[in-house]
Enzyme design. Sequence first.
Site, PDB file in Angstrom:
ATOM      1  N   ASP A  15      -3.370   6.301  -3.046  1.00  0.00           N
ATOM      2  CA  ASP A  15      -2.202   5.707  -2.383  1.00  0.00           C
ATOM      3  C   ASP A  15      -1.587   4.647  -3.305  1.00  0.00           C
ATOM      4  O   ASP A  15      -2.031   4.467  -4.445  1.00  0.00           O
ATOM      5  CB  ASP A  15      -2.553   5.153  -0.991  1.00  0.00           C
ATOM      6  CG  ASP A  15      -3.319   3.860  -1.055  1.00  0.00           C
ATOM      7  OD1 ASP A  15      -3.988   3.617  -2.081  1.00  0.00           O
ATOM      8  OD2 ASP A  15      -3.258   3.062  -0.098  1.00  0.00           O
ATOM      9  N   ALA A  33     -10.496   8.586   8.105  1.00  0.00           N
ATOM     10  CA  ALA A  33     -10.037   9.930   7.733  1.00  0.00           C
ATOM     11  C   ALA A  33      -8.955   9.845   6.652  1.00  0.00           C
ATOM     12  O   ALA A  33      -8.840  10.716   5.792  1.00  0.00           O
ATOM     13  CB  ALA A  33      -9.499  10.645   8.962  1.00  0.00           C
ATOM     14  N   ASP A  65      -1.623   1.474  -3.709  1.00  0.00           N
ATOM     15  CA  ASP A  65      -2.397   0.392  -4.329  1.00  0.00           C
ATOM     16  C   ASP A  65      -3.822   0.828  -4.658  1.00  0.00           C
ATOM     17  O   ASP A  65      -4.688   0.006  -4.956  1.00  0.00           O
ATOM     18  CB  ASP A  65      -2.390  -0.882  -3.459  1.00  0.00           C
ATOM     19  CG  ASP A  65      -3.013  -0.680  -2.097  1.00  0.00           C
ATOM     20  OD1 ASP A  65      -3.102   0.478  -1.640  1.00  0.00           O
ATOM     21  OD2 ASP A  65      -3.432  -1.679  -1.482  1.00  0.00           O
ATOM     22  N   ARG A  95       0.604   5.127  18.377  1.00  0.00           N
ATOM     23  CA  ARG A  95       0.160   6.372  17.746  1.00  0.00           C
ATOM     24  C   ARG A  95      -0.653   7.193  18.743  1.00  0.00           C
ATOM     25  O   ARG A  95      -1.429   6.634  19.529  1.00  0.00           O
ATOM     26  CB  ARG A  95      -0.715   6.083  16.528  1.00  0.00           C
ATOM     27  CG  ARG A  95       0.034   5.371  15.426  1.00  0.00           C
ATOM     28  CD  ARG A  95      -0.641   5.573  14.088  1.00  0.00           C
ATOM     29  NE  ARG A  95      -0.114   4.649  13.099  1.00  0.00           N
ATOM     30  CZ  ARG A  95       1.032   4.823  12.429  1.00  0.00           C
ATOM     31  NH1 ARG A  95       1.777   5.884  12.653  1.00  0.00           N
ATOM     32  NH2 ARG A  95       1.432   3.918  11.550  1.00  0.00           N
ATOM     33  N   GLY A 134      -1.045  -0.938  13.812  1.00  0.00           N
ATOM     34  CA  GLY A 134      -1.121  -2.297  13.285  1.00  0.00           C
ATOM     35  C   GLY A 134      -0.101  -2.528  12.183  1.00  0.00           C
ATOM     36  O   GLY A 134       0.029  -3.647  11.678  1.00  0.00           O
ATOM     37  N   ARG A 155      -3.142   4.376  20.552  1.00  0.00           N
ATOM     38  CA  ARG A 155      -3.360   2.977  20.140  1.00  0.00           C
ATOM     39  C   ARG A 155      -2.072   2.418  19.553  1.00  0.00           C
ATOM     40  O   ARG A 155      -1.275   3.185  18.973  1.00  0.00           O
ATOM     41  CB  ARG A 155      -4.501   2.854  19.119  1.00  0.00           C
ATOM     42  CG  ARG A 155      -4.312   3.740  17.892  1.00  0.00           C
ATOM     43  CD  ARG A 155      -5.375   3.508  16.839  1.00  0.00           C
ATOM     44  NE  ARG A 155      -5.124   2.307  16.059  1.00  0.00           N
ATOM     45  CZ  ARG A 155      -4.335   2.242  14.995  1.00  0.00           C
ATOM     46  NH1 ARG A 155      -3.692   3.327  14.562  1.00  0.00           N
ATOM     47  NH2 ARG A 155      -4.166   1.119  14.351  1.00  0.00           N
ATOM     48  N   PRO A 156      -1.886   1.098  19.695  1.00  0.00           N
ATOM     49  CA  PRO A 156      -0.713   0.528  19.031  1.00  0.00           C
ATOM     50  C   PRO A 156      -0.983   0.468  17.530  1.00  0.00           C
ATOM     51  O   PRO A 156      -2.077   0.078  17.114  1.00  0.00           O
ATOM     52  CB  PRO A 156      -0.630  -0.895  19.613  1.00  0.00           C
ATOM     53  CG  PRO A 156      -1.964  -1.177  20.206  1.00  0.00           C
ATOM     54  CD  PRO A 156      -2.674   0.118  20.439  1.00  0.00           C
ATOM     55  N   ASP A 191      -6.403   2.041  -3.002  1.00  0.00           N
ATOM     56  CA  ASP A 191      -7.635   1.818  -2.243  1.00  0.00           C
ATOM     57  C   ASP A 191      -7.947   2.999  -1.318  1.00  0.00           C
ATOM     58  O   ASP A 191      -8.861   2.930  -0.511  1.00  0.00           O
ATOM     59  CB  ASP A 191      -7.604   0.488  -1.453  1.00  0.00           C
ATOM     60  CG  ASP A 191      -6.521   0.431  -0.402  1.00  0.00           C
ATOM     61  OD1 ASP A 191      -5.687   1.348  -0.339  1.00  0.00           O
ATOM     62  OD2 ASP A 191      -6.506  -0.555   0.363  1.00  0.00           O
ATOM     63  N   SER A 193       0.804  -1.223   0.000  1.00  0.00           N
ATOM     64  CA  SER A 193       0.000   0.000   0.000  1.00  0.00           C
ATOM     65  C   SER A 193       0.842   1.281   0.000  1.00  0.00           C
ATOM     66  O   SER A 193       1.582   1.528  -0.939  1.00  0.00           O
ATOM     67  CB  SER A 193      -0.927  -0.069   1.212  1.00  0.00           C
ATOM     68  OG  SER A 193      -1.766   1.024   1.266  1.00  0.00           O
TER      69      SER A 193
HETATM   70  C1  16G Z   1      -3.859  -0.292   7.091  1.00  0.00           C
HETATM   71  C2  16G Z   1      -5.358  -0.434   6.957  1.00  0.00           C
HETATM   72  C3  16G Z   1      -6.067   0.901   7.188  1.00  0.00           C
HETATM   73  C4  16G Z   1      -5.641   1.544   8.475  1.00  0.00           C
HETATM   74  C5  16G Z   1      -4.131   1.602   8.585  1.00  0.00           C
HETATM   75  C6  16G Z   1      -3.761   2.000   9.980  1.00  0.00           C
HETATM   76  C7  16G Z   1      -6.633  -1.801   5.417  1.00  0.00           C
HETATM   77  C8  16G Z   1      -6.873  -2.174   3.995  1.00  0.00           C
HETATM   78  N1  16G Z   1      -5.688  -0.900   5.623  1.00  0.00           N
HETATM   79  O1  16G Z   1      -3.341   0.492   6.067  1.00  0.00           O
HETATM   80  O2  16G Z   1      -7.445   0.666   7.194  1.00  0.00           O
HETATM   81  O3  16G Z   1      -6.147   2.846   8.569  1.00  0.00           O
HETATM   82  O4  16G Z   1      -3.583   0.305   8.340  1.00  0.00           O
HETATM   83  O5  16G Z   1      -2.393   1.894  10.163  1.00  0.00           O
HETATM   84  O6  16G Z   1      -7.255  -2.307   6.322  1.00  0.00           O
HETATM   85  P1  16G Z   1      -1.763   1.886  11.612  1.00  0.00           P
HETATM   86  O7  16G Z   1      -2.384   0.732  12.361  1.00  0.00           O
HETATM   87  O8  16G Z   1      -0.314   1.776  11.403  1.00  0.00           O
HETATM   88  O9  16G Z   1      -2.145   3.194  12.229  1.00  0.00           O
HETATM   89 MG    MG Z   2      -3.707   1.141   0.296  1.00  0.00          MG
END
Ligand code: 16G
Ligand code: MG
Length: 555
Positions: free
Chosen positions: A286, A381, A288, A520, A514, A511-512, A290, A68
């Site tokens: 972005d 957002a 990819d 963050r 993902g 939040r951690p 989406d 992405s």
């Molecule tokens: C990924 C997620 C997006 C989320 C972002 C948060 C999908 C397709 N993409 O890009 O929805 O906003 O992670 O990132 O689910 P973070 O957990 O590092 O803040």
């Molecule tokens: Mg993407």
Amino acid sequence: MEQGNQRSLLLRLASLFPCPPGLRLSYGTAGFRANGSLLKSTVFRVGVLAALRSLKTRAAIGLMITASHNPALDNGVKIADPHGGMMTQEWEPFADELANADSPDSVVQLIFDFVKKQDIPFGQGQTGEVILARDTRPSGETLLEAAKQGISAVAGVVSIDLGVLTTPQLHWMVRNKNKGLKATEFDYFSQLSDSFRILMDLMPEEAVDSAVDEKLVVDGSNGVGGEKLKELNKLLCGLDIQVRNSGKEGEGLLNERVGADFVQKEKVAPLGFSPIDVELRCASLDGDADRIVYFHVLPTGHISLVDGDKILSLFALFIKEQLNLLAGHPVKLGVVQTAYANGASTDYLKKLGLEVLFTKTGVKYLHERASEYDIGIYFEANGHGTILFSEEFLRWLEVRRSELASTKAGSEEQKASERLWAISSLVNQATGDAFSGLLLVEVILQYKRWSVKRWNELYEDLPSRQVKVKVKDRNAVVTENAETTVVTPKGLQEAINSEIAKYTQGRSFVRPSGTEDVIRVYAEASTQDAADSLAQSVANHVDFFLGCGCTTSKH
Ligand code: 16G
Ligand code: MG
């Protein structure tokens, strides 16, 4: 194939893809991600998993190679389930175990145990299919080959390599294929351009006569979206999209100071855009495709950002207007946001009379909740989002359309039914899609004769700030209430609350991540200085509670 043969085939192929020592990955918010050079074993194993999922569901499964918005050298892999959405969360723990297994023997053992537990018709003559695609990253081709090897290790399952696609294209194709609908890339482009044309044809005459004369220019993030958008553009009537940063030689690197993530987080123009573009309507995809955000460049070179919350608000407003024209069905319309949604957007949506739900960050969570409505609109957002129409509502709408076509042809009510029908086919029902989002924004702006500036005036964003904090172990932070309350470590939430209380319109949560090894922090307040200072003091608390005494940085 006999079990013994199947076992030795798996073992032989798994041995070709040893896991790099010490590599620990988690399926995370949107699949596995890491530096592309480390991912061959992971992608091979995900290939196996996708093949098993196909056997289990007796349907086609999607496998996408992308990272992405991450830098070009990263890559990743994720799976699309038969309905075109993200892989069921029930299989995520298995995905983690498989990716992290330290030897080919343990990979094979895990697979056989899982097959037994899940009662997967493995080696019983059952056939399956995995559809693969990748974005434009340099490591994509090799990783796609590794995925094919993984799929070939499962007897009866074939792979269909669709080459370079956007993530939403692949999700759309998986969904359509499993519904027995047309599912090629050409079909995808045709469906989008046909429904766009229908919506343009249904435009009120006043709007046709006074078109908004800004030109639309799209930043393709030097990724797959740019070239694909050019293909789509050839089929569009009534809209001419110019693409910059399409990834051609000499235009720059994927996601490097370009793209939706950069524009939304930094709030500056992507490379290739400057103050001479003040008259343009601009959007960024972005890597990819989406996600999408809009912006316009100010004479100072700064930008005015129109983020996912504003896209959501525009969509909600328009859908509500169309539903108001259409009598006879108590439509359950709802919107889904995350804690990152600007507070001003939530107020605006509530004032429109809409039900607003909150979920954790990540498309899979928002999508699931949005699908509970007749029409569910979800957006993060950062520009991920779509509009979902329930099968039941579409059945009702189909009947209503034909009634209205014979009893009230040409009326606003009849047109509203046609518009909603066209929107349900324009907007990707499998996942958020920058292209379908862009086309719907363009339709609505044209209907309303709004410039981006006018659209941006729907409400004024509260100033906000995001920072990230490096910690020893991000999993030490556990949250609830859609990530707005910290439950562990004990005392951190109280500390955050005491900071929030110092600010007018203050709001903050942590939040951690993902996708990165950080915590963050988000903060909102009545002025930018106040939002900055709230974010910093909350970050200091995070550092104190979990800290490695490391630095904090923006986002
Ligand atoms: C990924 C997620 C997006 C989320 C972002 C948060 C999908 C397709 N993409 O890009 O929805 O906003 O992670 O990132 O689910 P973070 O957990 O590092 O803040
Ligand atoms: Mg993407």
